[in-house]
Design a protein around this motif. Structure first.
Motif, short mmCIF file in Angstrom:
data_model
loop_
_atom_site.label_atom_id
_atom_site.label_comp_id
_atom_site.label_asym_id
_atom_site.label_seq_id
_atom_site.Cartn_x
_atom_site.Cartn_y
_atom_site.Cartn_z
N ALA A 10 0.82 -1.21 0.00
CA ALA A 10 0.00 0.00 0.00
C ALA A 10 0.86 1.26 0.00
N ARG A 11 2.05 1.15 0.53
CA ARG A 11 2.99 2.28 0.49
C ARG A 11 3.63 2.45 -0.88
N GLY A 12 3.40 1.48 -1.77
CA GLY A 12 3.98 1.55 -3.10
C GLY A 12 5.26 0.78 -3.27
N GLU A 13 5.56 -0.10 -2.31
CA GLU A 13 6.79 -0.88 -2.40
C GLU A 13 6.56 -2.13 -3.24
N VAL A 14 7.61 -2.58 -3.92
CA VAL A 14 7.60 -3.87 -4.61
C VAL A 14 7.74 -4.95 -3.55
N THR A 15 6.90 -5.98 -3.62
CA THR A 15 6.88 -7.03 -2.60
C THR A 15 7.14 -8.39 -3.22
N GLU A 16 7.42 -9.37 -2.36
CA GLU A 16 7.80 -10.71 -2.83
C GLU A 16 6.64 -11.47 -3.47
N ARG A 17 5.43 -11.07 -3.17
CA ARG A 17 4.23 -11.61 -3.80
C ARG A 17 3.15 -10.55 -3.69
N THR A 18 2.01 -10.80 -4.29
CA THR A 18 0.90 -9.86 -4.21
C THR A 18 0.06 -10.15 -2.97
N PRO A 19 -0.08 -9.20 -2.06
CA PRO A 19 -0.93 -9.42 -0.87
C PRO A 19 -2.41 -9.32 -1.23
N LEU A 20 -3.26 -9.79 -0.31
CA LEU A 20 -4.68 -9.84 -0.61
C LEU A 20 -5.55 -9.58 0.62
N TRP A 21 -6.59 -8.78 0.43
CA TRP A 21 -7.75 -8.74 1.32
C TRP A 21 -8.95 -8.52 0.41
N MET A 22 -10.16 -8.67 0.92
CA MET A 22 -11.35 -8.55 0.09
C MET A 22 -12.37 -7.63 0.74
N ASP A 47 -1.29 -10.87 -13.48
CA ASP A 47 -0.55 -10.61 -14.71
C ASP A 47 -0.86 -9.21 -15.25
N GLY A 48 -2.15 -8.81 -15.19
CA GLY A 48 -2.52 -7.49 -15.68
C GLY A 48 -1.89 -6.36 -14.90
N ALA A 49 -1.59 -6.62 -13.63
CA ALA A 49 -0.94 -5.60 -12.80
C ALA A 49 0.57 -5.58 -12.99
N GLY A 50 1.08 -6.47 -13.84
CA GLY A 50 2.51 -6.48 -14.12
C GLY A 50 3.28 -7.57 -13.43
N GLY A 51 2.57 -8.56 -12.88
CA GLY A 51 3.23 -9.67 -12.21
C GLY A 51 3.17 -9.56 -10.70
N PRO A 52 3.55 -10.62 -10.00
CA PRO A 52 3.43 -10.67 -8.54
C PRO A 52 4.23 -9.58 -7.84
N GLY A 53 3.60 -8.94 -6.88
CA GLY A 53 4.30 -7.97 -6.03
C GLY A 53 4.59 -6.65 -6.70
N ASN A 54 3.95 -6.35 -7.82
CA ASN A 54 4.25 -5.13 -8.56
C ASN A 54 3.39 -3.96 -8.08
N ARG A 55 3.57 -3.58 -6.80
CA ARG A 55 2.83 -2.46 -6.19
C ARG A 55 1.34 -2.65 -6.42
N HIS A 56 0.88 -3.86 -6.08
CA HIS A 56 -0.51 -4.24 -6.32
C HIS A 56 -1.03 -4.99 -5.09
N GLU A 93 -4.52 -19.15 -4.37
CA GLU A 93 -3.86 -18.90 -5.66
C GLU A 93 -2.99 -17.66 -5.61
N VAL A 94 -3.48 -16.62 -4.93
CA VAL A 94 -2.65 -15.41 -4.79
C VAL A 94 -1.33 -15.74 -4.12
N LYS A 95 -1.38 -16.54 -3.07
CA LYS A 95 -0.17 -16.83 -2.32
C LYS A 95 0.76 -17.79 -3.05
N ARG A 96 0.23 -18.52 -4.03
CA ARG A 96 1.09 -19.41 -4.83
C ARG A 96 1.94 -18.66 -5.83
N ILE A 97 1.44 -17.50 -6.27
CA ILE A 97 2.12 -16.77 -7.34
C ILE A 97 3.23 -15.92 -6.75
#
Length: 401
Positions: A65-77, A363-372, A395-399
């Motif tokens: 959320a701060r705009g950092e690149v992360t090791e995977r894409t985090p998730l909440w709903m 993928d549309g966001a540019g891959g895992p952990g891409n400030r998404h 699935e999110v945590k697998r990518i």
């Protein structure tokens, strides 16, 4: 086994329900300004988040959320604490909404149920965007089978002038801080705690319309025929929402999402002329007081004018599901962190369809952990199979990179 604790919790709650018949679920004979709470209600202890004491990725959502690149894409709903869960329905089918949202023990329980069940990266407090309205003189309630009802008329000069400043939130809405402080204690070192506020235009629309609406006719009449009065209302609610968010941060929230829930009623021109300046003021108040706390802005139905949201002043823009993520990223610009935007209806599909939708979004966001931050394009819908939410989270945590 992970649902066993939730089922036991629901069973225990059901044994307590006969004592709750004093709470009405019908339209009250007169408006209720004071929060409807009963601290004598006994509820089970909230779920224990049985994750490692300090998981290495416990703050991954905060970092993204701060705009950092992360090791995977985090998730909440959005609406992750909701009626699709059996354990949640043990409360929602028997407690009026404001009893649930304004009784800290219940609000904490409902906030944590989904986090416990699915291992989400974020916990958002169970509350409502209308909650602070009672603190400034707008009387409201949520009526079972009808939804939000607002009793105070804010379509006149007298009505707008009667609104007070937010003031001391701990005095007026004491349950809020208690809920957030308890949630921060449960989530510390395990996941990120989110708070939220309604955007000023959406709150004004709810108030002017007296509840839900198909066309937002009354608030638009104000905008077109008395724009000065409309802006006066938007400005008052912008200040209130900003101060309310700051109080949430002081009470433990680590990220704030600003909900423009009724953006689908706005043309791009009206958004830019009326809703955007008010939302920007709210965000400015938050960022001035708490510059290190990320703010996410979500305009539900606003994907048609994402280009107008580049300069909201927020740290991240949440996107609805009416646009593909790759196009949203293009419209916003590569430098803008994004949240969203799997179609909530996909969760009614097959396991493979759900997993594919998640992969396509990442993928549309540019891959895992891409400030998404992975989210839905709107809230989890009633009737969504519980296992479907689990497949999406898995699935999110697998990518990973």
């Amino acid at each position: 086994m992970k649902f066993l604790a939730l089922l036991l919790s629901a069973t225990l709650v059901s044994t307590l329900l006969p004592s709750l018949h004093s709470f009405s679920t019908t339209t009250p004979s007169k408006p209720l300004l004071a929060p409807r709470t009963d601290l004598s209600i006994a509820v089970p202890p909230p779920p224990t988040l049985d994750v490692p004491e300090v998981p290495t990725d416990h703050d991954i959502l905060l970092r993204a959320a701060r705009g950092e690149v992360t090791e995977r894409t985090p998730l909440w709903m959005m609406r992750q604490a909701g009626r699709y869960m059996k354990a949640f329905r043990a409360y929602s089918e028997n407690y009026p909404f404001r009893v649930r949202s304004e009784t800290p023990s219940i609000a904490v329980e409902l906030s944590l149920q989904c986090v416990k069940a699915y291992g989400l990266d974020g916990c958002i407090m169970f509350s409502d965007i209308l909650t602070p309205l009672s603190a400034i003189g707008i009387e409201w309630d949520v009526i079972k089978g009808k939804g939000p009802v607002v009793y105070t008329d804010v379509t006149t000069e007298e009505g707008v002038d009667s609104l007070t400043a937010l003031g001391d939130v701990d005095e007026k809405l004491p349950f809020l801080g208690e809920t957030l402080r308890a949630l921060r204690g449960h989530t510390e070192g395990k996941c990120t705690l989110l708070g939220f506020v309604g955007s000023p235009w959406t709150l004004s629309a709810y108030a002017a319309e007296g509840g839900g609406t198909k066309d937002a006719r009354k608030i638009k009449h104000m905008m077109y025929h008395n724009p000065d009065l409309a802006r006066k209302l938007f400005d008052k609610l912008a200040v209130m929402a900003g101060e309310y968010a700051v109080h949430q941060i002081d009470s433990g929230a680590q990220v704030i999402q600003v909900f423009e829930s009724w953006a689908h009623h706005l043309s791009p021109a009206d958004f830019e002329k009326f809703a955007k300046p008010a939302a920007k003021k709210t965000i400015e108040i938050i960022k001035k007081a708490k510059p290190d706390t990320p703010v996410i802005y979500f305009a539900n139905g606003g994907s048609a004018y994402l280009d107008l949201q580049r300069d909201m002043g927020c740290d991240m823009v949440c996107v609805d599901h009416q646009i593909c993520m790759a196009k949203a990223r293009s419209d916003l610009g590569a430098d803008v962190p994004v949240s969203g935007n799997v179609d909530p209806s996909v969760l009614f599909g097959t396991e493979e369809q759900i997993r594919q939708a998640v992969r396509d979004c990442v993928d549309g966001a540019g891959g895992p952990g891409n400030r998404h931050v992975m989210n839905l394009g709107h809230g989890v819908r009633q009737g969504t199979p519980e296992e479907s939410v689990g497949w999406a989270v898995d699935e999110v945590k697998r990518i990973r990179k």
